[in-house]
Scaffold this motif. Structure first.
Motif, mmCIF file in Angstrom:
data_model
loop_
_atom_site.group_PDB
_atom_site.id
_atom_site.type_symbol
_atom_site.label_atom_id
_atom_site.label_comp_id
_atom_site.label_asym_id
_atom_site.label_seq_id
_atom_site.Cartn_x
_atom_site.Cartn_y
_atom_site.Cartn_z
ATOM 1 N N SER A 143 1.817 12.039 -11.160
ATOM 2 C CA SER A 143 0.663 12.393 -11.939
ATOM 3 C C SER A 143 -0.033 11.224 -11.797
ATOM 4 N N ILE A 144 -1.301 11.472 -12.119
ATOM 5 C CA ILE A 144 -2.321 10.630 -11.985
ATOM 6 C C ILE A 144 -2.401 9.702 -13.541
ATOM 7 N N ASN A 145 -2.325 8.385 -13.235
ATOM 8 C CA ASN A 145 -2.078 7.339 -14.241
ATOM 9 C C ASN A 145 -3.652 7.259 -14.731
ATOM 10 N N PRO A 146 -3.940 7.875 -15.935
ATOM 11 C CA PRO A 146 -5.393 7.867 -16.282
ATOM 12 C C PRO A 146 -6.236 6.302 -16.141
ATOM 13 N N TRP A 187 0.834 7.551 -10.669
ATOM 14 C CA TRP A 187 1.612 6.456 -11.443
ATOM 15 C C TRP A 187 2.559 5.808 -10.487
ATOM 16 N N THR A 189 -5.337 3.656 -14.081
ATOM 17 C CA THR A 189 -5.746 3.500 -12.505
ATOM 18 C C THR A 189 -6.660 4.433 -11.958
ATOM 19 N N GLY A 190 -6.388 5.889 -12.517
ATOM 20 C CA GLY A 190 -7.022 6.996 -11.329
ATOM 21 C C GLY A 190 -6.118 7.062 -10.122
ATOM 22 N N ARG A 191 -5.177 6.502 -10.152
ATOM 23 C CA ARG A 191 -3.985 6.691 -8.998
ATOM 24 C C ARG A 191 -2.903 7.282 -9.618
#
Lengths: 373, 373
Positions: free
Chosen positions: B112-115, B121, B117-119
């Motif tokens: 999933s996207i780490n909010p 996890w 970093t936007g990348r």
């Protein structure tokens, strides 16, 4: 090398390497020549060469049976079983142990030099069988002037060789001791080996087996060893030895380090194995074990594999789930049908398949008693 | 989404994804927010929300429980168990199945996207536990307006969640069905998972988990799946299904292709798995399973994990060597000690651990009978 020089040598554990011209005709149709064999001997061969015992090693074993390994200094792998006054008594017997064909401890294998190319064989080495290993050992015994073995003894893959000896050269084997072994590899046995092979081949350093002048596929081989190692231990043994105990740290790390002792142990088993074993040899020897099916070699009936010329001693361990007691019983039934004398004992041990290598006074008594008879 | 819209929907199998604000406090100390949960529902929730059943999936499962997978079109993984008139009867019950936390089918996990970093996890995703999966499911039930479950049902890792539900939220669980499961991972269970994790991590494409914009560590993940898959099948089942039968070719190849059917089968299992599963999720979920020990979470005594508020049904299979019957018996003893009503059946099956997913009229009858009571 002459037999006289062998007999005169007073050092315990004479380590030799011999290059035999062969040719060795292999089950796969290829021919190997010359055949290099690394071996050790203990004790003195009688004048009539009637007191020889061949001990066959397991998958990752070697010929350093009962004297320290020349490089690592570690004790021989069956030092508790073989020596003066021990169950396989070197005061009485001339004991031979040879590194199996396909291995990497001095006998011909994929890491050996292919005389045609002058480079390591790699995957151009012919695929071999357990019977091919036995044929190579027979060449060695010819060389040593041993026409007939007082006994052939082995555990695990060593037991497969002992059975194959009795089946292939019944007149050359007076007695066979087969410990924690089987007459064929089952689907589950093959499955575990296939995982190991795929782990090796998935390592980019494997390079189709052509890695001898580069970095070896150590990470893949370590994973292969870890998977195999689980099958050598019983669930109860693992629980007794490690349970869910954590490493030195007090609590779980909530990370991917080896939190549990069993993880650390397995990682160590995997890594240390790569220091001493060649990945291609691992492929070849596991393949030989998977191909092994004594009944199949004898018209589909295991009893056909055996003559009544050899007497047998079979031992299994109750917690061995790699080659469980039922496999030994199947062999005993076939031997009964073949009219071969056989004694069979299932020993109790918490240690699973590995029990055959561990301290076991009962096993010692059984082997000593059988060889003394 | 409103409950009304859920109830009005006539399509069988409503697939949804919800982003819950949380925060979700994890056993490892971290906090997750938001918490994405992908789930499916079947049937209609009663006005008093008293007819909800939560079905928990196994290690590599998903929330496509009883309707075709939207991408592959394959039937839901427990279609034979869940549906109108089936043992978990959707004419009667409102059935929820959610993708577990840490997985890769739509719920929050390492892919999933780490909010922040936007990348993706990757390995920065917090390590989770079975109890954390259950906590995430509780958030979902809060969202759906379900205060108390008529039942929680699961096999294998799903059974671990069912047990953890009863232990963590005893007042929210009227009944629990625990199939082919365990209250803790043993040393051998951990060992097999560790082999899998090491296989993934040995793949150079793994890159410490940072591979989402590159090639995935498919070869390592395939080896991990192969090793695990052996533990899902019984030795007898493998023998029955494959034995030593060769592939289409008539004779052994004396090479390293998949000669035996069991090799080909395992290779296929490994490769096809990599199409549908994320390697990092495999690391996280196996870690959660290895950390799982219900007794440890309750002062070392399993009986302390349970209240008498929930009634239990436990089922084991006699050839399951991954979570053998003894593990279920230990749970039954603890439930007895806790004064919780429990029924327990050991079913006979040749198929090992995987039996819980296969056609089993006895299992159907047991589940239907227990839920109907």
């Amino acid at each position: 090398m002459s037999l006289a020089s062998l007999s005169d040598d007073q050092r315990f554990g004479l380590s030799r390497r011999v290059s035999l011209p062969g040719p060795l005709h292999l089950d796969g149709g290829a021919t190997l020549s010359p055949v290099e064999i690394a071996y050790e001997t203990y004790g003195t061969l009688d004048r009539d060469a009637g007191n020889a015992i061949l001990v066959c090693h397991a998958l990752t074993g070697d010929h350093h049976l009962a004297s320290p390994h020349p490089r690592t200094g570690k004790p021989g792998w069956w030092q508790r079983m073989v020596g003066p006054g021990k169950p396989i008594d070197t005061n009485r017997f001339f004991v031979v142990c040879a590194n199996v064909l396909g291995s990497c401890m001095g006998s011909s294998g994929p890491a050996s030099i292919n005389p045609v190319t002058g480079r390591a064989w790699g995957m151009a080495f012919p695929v071999i069988t357990i019977r091919d290993m036995v044929r190579a050992q027979a060449l060695l015994l010819d060389h040593l002037g041993i026409a007939r073995l007082a006994a052939v003894v082995g555990g695990s893959m060593g037991g497969m060789q002992a059975l194959s000896w009795a089946a292939t050269y019944p007149q050359r084997v007076a007695a066979a001791v087969v410990i924690a072994s089987t007459a064929r590899h089952t689907a589950q046995n093959i499955a575990f080996h296939e995982v190991g092979r795929q782990a090796v081949m998935a390592d980019p350093n494997w390079r189709e087996g052509d890695y001898y002048d580069r970095e070896a596929p150590a990470r893949g081989l370590a994973v292969a060893r870890m998977a195999a190692h689980i099958t050598y231990l019983s669930e109860a043994g693992l629980t007794e030895k490690f349970g869910r105990r954590l490493q030195a740290r007090e609590a779980k790390s909530f990370g991917f380090d080896a939190d549990f002792q069993v993880e650390s142990y397995l990682r160590h088993q995997g890594l240390s194995f790569t220091d001493r074993f060649d990945a291609n040899s691992y492929l070849y020897i596991t393949r030989a074990m998977d191909y092994y099916d004594l009944a199949e070699e004898h018209g589909g009936r295991l009893a056909n594999a055996f003559a009544s010329a050899t007497r047998f001693c079979l031992v299994s361990f109750d917690t061995d789930w790699l080659y469980p007691t039922a496999e030994s019983r199947a062999i005993v039934q076939a031997l009964n049908a073949a009219g071969a004398p056989v004694s069979f004992v299932e020993l109790s041990s918490p240690y699973g398949h590995d029990a055959f290598l561990l301290d076991s006074p009962e096993l010692d008594r059984i082997v000593a008693g059988f060889l003394g008879a």
